[in-house]
Scaffold this active site. Structure first.
Site, short mmCIF file in Angstrom:
data_model
loop_
_atom_site.label_atom_id
_atom_site.label_comp_id
_atom_site.label_asym_id
_atom_site.label_seq_id
_atom_site.Cartn_x
_atom_site.Cartn_y
_atom_site.Cartn_z
N CYS A 1 -0.07 3.75 2.71
CA CYS A 1 0.43 3.32 4.02
C CYS A 1 1.91 3.69 4.17
CB CYS A 1 0.25 1.82 4.20
SG CYS A 1 -1.46 1.24 4.05
N CYS B 1 0.83 -1.21 0.00
CA CYS B 1 0.00 0.00 0.00
C CYS B 1 0.87 1.26 0.00
CB CYS B 1 -0.92 -0.02 1.22
SG CYS B 1 -1.82 1.50 1.52
#
Length: 181
Positions: free
Chosen positions: A74, A71
């Site tokens: 993230c 991600c």
């Protein structure tokens, strides 16, 4: 036809010079890659993270981030999360839960993780205080951490809402988002 001359061997000076250049290149590469601890901020946080059940029962407020290694959002938020964890150590538990790890499937379901990064915010008694989906700036993360530590209302930031429990849903005779009956 004449024979080619034998290859010249390196002298002691040349060998020493090559060794010094190789050492300098290795040292430069080490420094450029972040030193001996070349883990990313997300890897550092995940490695130091408490088990979520321990964090939610140890009397400290807790911020759980549901994330994935792949991600990008993230990874973008990870330096701010690491900074928050370092500045609030012993006052706030910052916990990372990898949604791709089958070990955490029950938590992903329990907290209805539908997007990442998702932050779940908990008071010191383990009760939910709110939830956030999406990237948060370091300043927003600090404001969330301060609110949890001080027991004050969670800041009214875009995309942050309170959470409801399944018991609350049952008492109003409504179905949840995952029911299809």
């Amino acid at each position: 036809m004449s024979a080619s001359p034998p290859p010249a061997s390196l002298g002691a000076f040349q060998k020493g010079l090559l060794l010094a250049v190789a050492f300098a290149l290795a040292l430069a590469l080490l420094v450029l890659r972040g030193g001996l601890q070349s883990e990313s901020p997300m890897e550092q946080l995940a490695r130091r993270s408490l088990d979520p059940d321990v964090a939610l029962s140890n009397g400290q407020p807790t911020l759980i981030e549901f994330y994935a290694d792949w991600c990008q959002a993230c990874r973008e938020m990870a330096p701010g999360m690491l900074s928050l964890e370092k500045s609030t150590r012993d006052r706030l538990d910052v916990v990372l839960v990898n949604v791709d790890n089958p070990r955490w499937l029950d938590l992903v379901d329990r907290y209805e993780v539908n997007g990442i990064p998702q932050l779940n915010l908990f008071a010191a008694d383990g009760q939910p205080r709110g939830r956030s989906i999406g990237v948060r700036s370091p300043q927003e993360l600090l404001a969330l951490g301060d609110a949890l530590i001080n027991g004050t209302p969670v800041p009214a930031l875009q995309g942050i809402g309170s959470t409801s429990t399944l018991e609350d849903l049952a008492s109003t005779n409504r179905t949840g988002p995952r029911s299809h009956g």
